[in-house]
Design an enzyme around this catalytic site. Structure first.
Site, PDB file in Angstrom:
ATOM      1  N   VAL A  18     -33.553 -27.003  -6.590  1.00  0.00           N
ATOM      2  CA  VAL A  18     -34.904 -27.137  -6.055  1.00  0.00           C
ATOM      3  C   VAL A  18     -35.693 -28.061  -6.977  1.00  0.00           C
ATOM      4  O   VAL A  18     -35.692 -27.889  -8.193  1.00  0.00           O
ATOM      5  CB  VAL A  18     -35.589 -25.756  -5.963  1.00  0.00           C
ATOM      6  CG1 VAL A  18     -37.032 -25.892  -5.524  1.00  0.00           C
ATOM      7  CG2 VAL A  18     -34.819 -24.854  -5.011  1.00  0.00           C
ATOM      8  N   CYS A  19     -36.354 -29.034  -6.385  1.00  0.00           N
ATOM      9  CA  CYS A  19     -37.107 -30.006  -7.172  1.00  0.00           C
ATOM     10  C   CYS A  19     -38.598 -29.874  -6.859  1.00  0.00           C
ATOM     11  O   CYS A  19     -39.101 -30.454  -5.902  1.00  0.00           O
ATOM     12  CB  CYS A  19     -36.623 -31.417  -6.862  1.00  0.00           C
ATOM     13  SG  CYS A  19     -37.467 -32.674  -7.833  1.00  0.00           S
ATOM     14  N   ILE A  20     -39.265 -29.060  -7.658  1.00  0.00           N
ATOM     15  CA  ILE A  20     -40.720 -28.962  -7.576  1.00  0.00           C
ATOM     16  C   ILE A  20     -41.268 -28.959  -8.994  1.00  0.00           C
ATOM     17  O   ILE A  20     -40.607 -28.516  -9.937  1.00  0.00           O
ATOM     18  CB  ILE A  20     -41.206 -27.718  -6.792  1.00  0.00           C
ATOM     19  CG1 ILE A  20     -40.630 -26.429  -7.350  1.00  0.00           C
ATOM     20  CG2 ILE A  20     -40.919 -27.855  -5.318  1.00  0.00           C
ATOM     21  CD1 ILE A  20     -41.180 -25.178  -6.703  1.00  0.00           C
TER      22      ILE A  20
END
Length: 75
Positions: A18-20
């Site tokens: 997940v890329c946040i």
């Protein structure tokens, strides 16, 4: 954070990562995309992280993709 099942989403890498911002290492962003206060801070709770992930799933950010193919594919 990683999804273990396949998901086609601009902000989830093909390996499920997940890329946040809230999950990125604290400190200055080397590329200048994120302010330090947007990145990981010890004050974040499980609730703030899950809320951020739910928000990301509902409203993808195609301007900062982890999966470029998903970001440019027609919706």
């Amino acid at each position: 954070m990683r999804f273990v099942t396949d998901i086609w989403h601009p902000n989830i890498a093909q390996d499920g990562d997940v890329c946040i911002s809230i999950l990125h290492h604290p400190g200055k962003d080397l590329w200048g995309y994120e302010r330090p206060e947007e990145r990981w801070l010890p004050v974040h709770t499980v609730e703030t992280i899950i809320t951020s992930v739910i928000s990301m799933l509902a409203e993808p950010n195609p301007d900062s993709p982890a999966n470029v193919d998903a970001a440019v594919s027609p919706r």
